[in-house]
Design a protein around this motif. Structure first.
Motif, PDB file in Angstrom:
ATOM      1  N   ARG A   1       0.840  -1.207   0.000  1.00  0.00           N
ATOM      2  CA  ARG A   1       0.000   0.000   0.000  1.00  0.00           C
ATOM      3  C   ARG A   1       0.871   1.251   0.000  1.00  0.00           C
ATOM      4  O   ARG A   1       0.798   2.085   0.909  1.00  0.00           O
ATOM      5  CB  ARG A   1      -0.925   0.007   1.218  1.00  0.00           C
TER       6      ARG A   1
ATOM      7  N   ASN B   1      -1.237   5.866  -0.553  1.00  0.00           N
ATOM      8  CA  ASN B   1      -2.252   6.167   0.444  1.00  0.00           C
ATOM      9  C   ASN B   1      -2.218   7.668   0.708  1.00  0.00           C
ATOM     10  O   ASN B   1      -1.379   8.385   0.152  1.00  0.00           O
ATOM     11  CB  ASN B   1      -2.034   5.365   1.725  1.00  0.00           C
ATOM     12  N   SER B   2      -3.115   8.135   1.536  1.00  0.00           N
ATOM     13  CA  SER B   2      -3.220   9.580   1.746  1.00  0.00           C
ATOM     14  C   SER B   2      -1.927  10.170   2.306  1.00  0.00           C
ATOM     15  O   SER B   2      -1.559  11.298   1.958  1.00  0.00           O
ATOM     16  CB  SER B   2      -4.396   9.889   2.679  1.00  0.00           C
TER      17      SER B   2
ATOM     18  N   PHE C   1      -7.480  12.296   5.665  1.00  0.00           N
ATOM     19  CA  PHE C   1      -6.826  11.050   6.083  1.00  0.00           C
ATOM     20  C   PHE C   1      -7.855  10.104   6.703  1.00  0.00           C
ATOM     21  O   PHE C   1      -7.884   8.898   6.407  1.00  0.00           O
ATOM     22  CB  PHE C   1      -5.728  11.350   7.105  1.00  0.00           C
ATOM     23  N   HIS C   2      -8.687  10.652   7.591  1.00  0.00           N
ATOM     24  CA  HIS C   2      -9.708   9.852   8.279  1.00  0.00           C
ATOM     25  C   HIS C   2     -10.721   9.279   7.287  1.00  0.00           C
ATOM     26  O   HIS C   2     -11.075   8.088   7.361  1.00  0.00           O
ATOM     27  CB  HIS C   2     -10.405  10.738   9.315  1.00  0.00           C
TER      28      HIS C   2
ATOM     29  N   GLU D   1     -10.281   8.790   4.095  1.00  0.00           N
ATOM     30  CA  GLU D   1      -9.631   7.812   3.212  1.00  0.00           C
ATOM     31  C   GLU D   1      -9.569   6.444   3.885  1.00  0.00           C
ATOM     32  O   GLU D   1      -9.816   5.408   3.248  1.00  0.00           O
ATOM     33  CB  GLU D   1      -8.217   8.301   2.861  1.00  0.00           C
ATOM     34  N   GLN D   2      -9.260   6.418   5.174  1.00  0.00           N
ATOM     35  CA  GLN D   2      -9.232   5.147   5.898  1.00  0.00           C
ATOM     36  C   GLN D   2     -10.627   4.541   5.995  1.00  0.00           C
ATOM     37  O   GLN D   2     -10.793   3.312   5.890  1.00  0.00           O
ATOM     38  CB  GLN D   2      -8.651   5.375   7.296  1.00  0.00           C
TER      39      GLN D   2
ATOM     40  N   HIS E   1     -11.658   3.114   2.520  1.00  0.00           N
ATOM     41  CA  HIS E   1     -10.887   1.922   2.139  1.00  0.00           C
ATOM     42  C   HIS E   1     -10.786   0.899   3.263  1.00  0.00           C
ATOM     43  O   HIS E   1      -9.922   0.017   3.222  1.00  0.00           O
ATOM     44  CB  HIS E   1      -9.482   2.346   1.702  1.00  0.00           C
ATOM     45  N   SER E   2     -11.669   0.994   4.244  1.00  0.00           N
ATOM     46  CA  SER E   2     -11.653   0.029   5.350  1.00  0.00           C
ATOM     47  C   SER E   2     -12.089  -1.352   4.852  1.00  0.00           C
ATOM     48  O   SER E   2     -12.781  -1.465   3.831  1.00  0.00           O
ATOM     49  CB  SER E   2     -12.582   0.501   6.469  1.00  0.00           C
TER      50      SER E   2
END
Length: 560
Positions: free
Chosen positions: A91, A94-95, A427-428, A430-431, A434-435
């Motif tokens: 990965r 990512n952000s 960031f939050h 994006e997580q 993509h969780s």
């Protein structure tokens, strides 16, 4: 010797802070251009992510060269893309890496400033380590020069130009003849990066011309220097025009040959008809007062009275005082007819370092003040002549405590607080998007941003083919428009697994409560300071200050 050792240790500490804070990363969001002048565009082109292309990079209005974005953000994104494709890391994209990798490259480049100061300080009669500490301790270096602005590159090119024009042989009398070609390349590259670079390059080029005229007796040698400059400038312009033309017309020689079966001459003719010269488009747009007014109009003295103080504090004020003294002295000398035997180049070459450095500082400032749109970041290249001027041995820094406090405040305000919740918010999100739960059961997300800076969509790391995420930027929408949109979304859920998030600063939280909708989840990200919707002082003094200095992520409830 002891003071020099302390200065070296302090510079090393500040340099480590610059790199470490970049990796942390900095949460402050200075201006949308730090994303939309390079990273956002390259994330779309290279990583195939959903992004917002600013108008300057559209084919019908190309005003920005693509060369520098490709060489900076483009290279870093290509590296992390290759690392992921080669399974070196699963990965890599990512952000965090999307934000930090271009910034890290700019942070590395920022040490060109330090190198330039170290090289230039002895030449201009400044204390090298004193100048380096002033440079490295400035919040402009810590914050602005670690961000992906075209202004940052402008400052680095200005620094390199000053190094080149200040080079002399060991005899200290003649200019370095081999720099003419490089000066031509850097001047043209700076012009294509930002046409305003000519304002910064004017005094260095006049100084360089004065050195050549002063040190060379042969007309042939003089012509040789200027010919090298012009030829290299033309070649550099050709490279930029060619690259921009191919990019904005979405062509390549292979495509032209395969689709049109054209000869090389036909290809050249077609490219000539669609030739893109971005600086001319930039100037054509920005010389129109109506266009500038769309971005905000300011009094002509804003750079002198506000932006200079905001960026450089007491150093700018001291430079203004010294400038008035120099002007008074020059007028006095003019009255005594002491200039009649020396032209401007002679004055620049023979005068002491401080007066010339002041010209390097104030002449660009004066030219930039001719435009009605004046932002602080336009002045960040001027930090180099300013710290060299301020670090003169006969110019003792009597304001050390004030300088330290000013830069601590600037670093806190612009590096942490200013729109500081938006990047952690992305960031939050994006997580969340993509969780593992979202991956196993596809969900539809609507992200509605209001009263924040424009969110860089690239940090959400969403592929262009992914239609499950919708981003709505309502900018500074009024209460009625905001409530109408939120109510409409709450009553029109299009699926059973849809999630709608409203992202607003804490100062607008009370407005949302009037909209007649409910929220099932809310997340507060601290700190976040919106200067467009600033918190009121009485509210800050109450127990609600954390909410006022935060950014809310509100998940909308379905209205049955």
């Amino acid at each position: 010797a002891g003071a020099a050792m302390v200065a070296r240790a302090l510079w090393a500490l500040l340099a480590a802070l610059r790199a470490g804070w970049c990796l942390l990363p900095q949460s402050g969001y200075l201006h949308p251009d730090e994303f939309f002048q390079a990273p956002e565009v390259m994330a779309g082109d290279i990583l195939n992510l959903q992004v917002y292309y600013p108008w300057e990079f559209l084919s019908n209005s190309p005003c920005r060269t693509v060369v520098f974005p490709l060489m900076t953000s483009g290279v870093t994104y290509w590296v992390i893309k290759s690392l992921q494709q080669w399974d070196i890391c699963s990965r890599c994209i990512n952000s965090y890496t999307l934000l930090v990798s271009p910034r890290l490259l700019f942070t590395i480049f920022s040490f060109i400033l330090d190198y330039s100061v170290y090289r230039l300080a002895p030449f201009w009669g400044a204390d090298p380590w004193k100048a380096l500490v002033l440079l490295a301790g400035s919040y402009v270096t810590l914050v602005f020069y670690t961000r992906t602005f075209a202004n940052t590159l402008e400052g680095l090119l200005f620094a390199l130009l000053m190094v080149l024009v200040s080079s002399r042989k060991s005899s200290g009398r003649s200019a370095e003849p081999t720099s003419s070609s490089l000066i031509g390349v850097i001047t043209t590259a700076g012009f294509f990066n930002r046409p305003t670079f000519l304002a910064f390059a004017l005094m260095p080029l006049l100084y360089w011309a004065g050195l050549i005229v002063d040190s060379q007796k042969s007309i042939k040698t003089l012509i040789n220097h200027f010919l090298k400059f012009i030829l290299c400038a033309c070649f550099t312009a050709f490279v930029f025009i060619t690259a921009d033309t191919f990019y904005f017309t979405s062509m390549s020689l292979d495509n032209l040959y395969s689709t049109n079966k054209s000869s090389l001459i036909d290809v050249i003719i077609q490219l000539h008809d669609k030739m893109v010269v971005t600086p001319f488009n930039f100037l054509n747009y920005n010389l129109n007062p109506h266009n500038l007014a769309l971005h905000g109009s300011h009094p002509r003295v804003t750079h002198f009275t506000v932006n200079g103080v905001m960026l450089f504090g007491i150093l700018h004020i001291l430079a203004i005082g010294a400038g008035f003294k120099m002007l008074k002295k020059c007028v006095h000398q003019l009255m005594l007819v002491r200039w009649c035997y020396r032209g401007l180049p002679g004055l620049l070459v023979h005068s002491q370092g401080s007066p010339t450095l002041l010209l390097f500082y104030f002449v660009p400032l004066a030219f930039l003040s001719l435009f009605s749109h004046q932002e602080p970041r336009f002045l960040i290249p001027l930090i180099l002549p300013l710290v060299l001027f301020s670090a003169s041995p006969n110019r003792a820094v009597k304001w050390k405590l004030l300088i330290v406090l000013f830069n601590l405040l600037g670093a806190l305000l612009f590096g942490c607080l200013h729109q500081g919740g938006l990047i952690p918010c992305l960031f939050h999100l994006e997580q969340l998007i993509h969780s593992p739960a979202s991956s196993s059961h596809p969900r539809h997300y609507t992200l509605l941003f209001a009263h924040t800076y424009m969110p860089p969509r690239s940090l959400l790391n969403i592929k262009k083919t992914d239609v499950h995420v919708e981003v709505i930027d309502m900018a500074g929408a009024g209460e009625e428009t905001l409530c109408q949109t939120v109510q409409q979304r709450a009553s029109n859920f299009t699926c059973s697994d849809c999630h709608i998030f409203v992202i607003i600063p804490g100062t607008v939280r009370a407005t949302i409560t009037k909209c007649g909708v409910s929220f099932k989840n809310e997340t507060l990200i601290f700190p976040h300071l919106s200067m467009e919707d600033p918190p009121q002082i009485p509210v800050l003094s109450s127990g609600n200050w954390r909410s006022q200095l935060g950014l809310y992520i509100l998940e909308l409830n379905r209205v049955h």
